[in-house]
Design an enzyme around this catalytic site. Structure first.
Site, PDB file in Angstrom:
ATOM      1  N   HIS A 107     148.761 -17.611  54.509  1.00 25.18           N
ATOM      2  CA  HIS A 107     148.542 -16.645  55.580  1.00 25.18           C
ATOM      3  C   HIS A 107     148.825 -17.229  56.953  1.00 25.18           C
ATOM      4  O   HIS A 107     149.549 -16.646  57.749  1.00 25.18           O
ATOM      5  CB  HIS A 107     147.108 -16.114  55.530  1.00 25.18           C
ATOM      6  CG  HIS A 107     146.843 -15.056  56.543  1.00 25.18           C
ATOM      7  ND1 HIS A 107     146.521 -15.343  57.853  1.00 25.18           N
ATOM      8  CD2 HIS A 107     146.882 -13.712  56.446  1.00 25.18           C
ATOM      9  CE1 HIS A 107     146.366 -14.213  58.520  1.00 25.18           C
ATOM     10  NE2 HIS A 107     146.574 -13.203  57.689  1.00 25.18           N
ATOM     11  N   GLY A 120     146.057  -8.631  48.360  1.00 23.03           N
ATOM     12  CA  GLY A 120     145.593  -7.785  49.447  1.00 23.03           C
ATOM     13  C   GLY A 120     146.765  -7.120  50.150  1.00 23.03           C
ATOM     14  O   GLY A 120     147.913  -7.171  49.699  1.00 23.03           O
ATOM     15  N   HIS A 138     148.402  -7.878  52.795  1.00 23.43           N
ATOM     16  CA  HIS A 138     149.510  -8.753  53.195  1.00 23.43           C
ATOM     17  C   HIS A 138     150.503  -8.952  52.060  1.00 23.43           C
ATOM     18  O   HIS A 138     151.720  -8.921  52.280  1.00 23.43           O
ATOM     19  CB  HIS A 138     148.997 -10.116  53.666  1.00 23.43           C
ATOM     20  CG  HIS A 138     148.392 -10.105  55.027  1.00 23.43           C
ATOM     21  ND1 HIS A 138     148.998  -9.537  56.122  1.00 23.43           N
ATOM     22  CD2 HIS A 138     147.216 -10.605  55.473  1.00 23.43           C
ATOM     23  CE1 HIS A 138     148.236  -9.683  57.182  1.00 23.43           C
ATOM     24  NE2 HIS A 138     147.145 -10.326  56.817  1.00 23.43           N
TER      25      HIS A 138
END
Length: 120
Positions: A9, A73, A75
């Site tokens: 991330h 998720g 993302h």
């Protein structure tokens, strides 16, 4: 030539990337014939495109991106496919694929259980 990209991330704190760098070092120690780069979705560098660029300069023709996320998720469902497709368009001669999130793998989940079982 094949390579992998360990994709995370990203965070504002530069120490957050330390586990990714350790993973890359462990990979190099154990799989020296397959190049590895780290890349991040946001905030940190290099970006996914930057990592693909670096690997293609080194002669790589096949890249597997390994999302170091706990699960699928937003993302990974929304942002990541767009980034991967942009890289495919920019590098049409490179075979780009991706695995599922590492946190969805049973062996990874078991490793977390094993780690947790050692806690006093």
């Amino acid at each position: 030539m094949k390579a992998i990209i360990l994709f995370g991330h990203g965070a504002r704190d530069p120490r957050w990337r330390e586990p990714f760098d350790r993973l890359a070092t462990l990979w190099r120690d154990q799989h020296a014939r397959t190049l590895v780069e780290v890349a991040f979705l946001e905030i940190m560098k290099p970006s996914l495109c930057d990592a693909v660029t670096s690997l293609t300069i080194q002669g790589v023709t096949q890249i597997t991106v390994v999302p170091i996320f706990f699960g699928q998720g937003s993302h990974l469902r929304n942002d990541f496919p767009k980034l991967l497709e942009a890289c495919r368009e920019k590098f049409p001669k490179i075979i780009l694929s991706a695995t599922h999130a590492v946190g969805e793998d049973l062996a990874v989940l078991q490793a977390i259980i094993d780690f947790s079982a050692k806690v006093p």
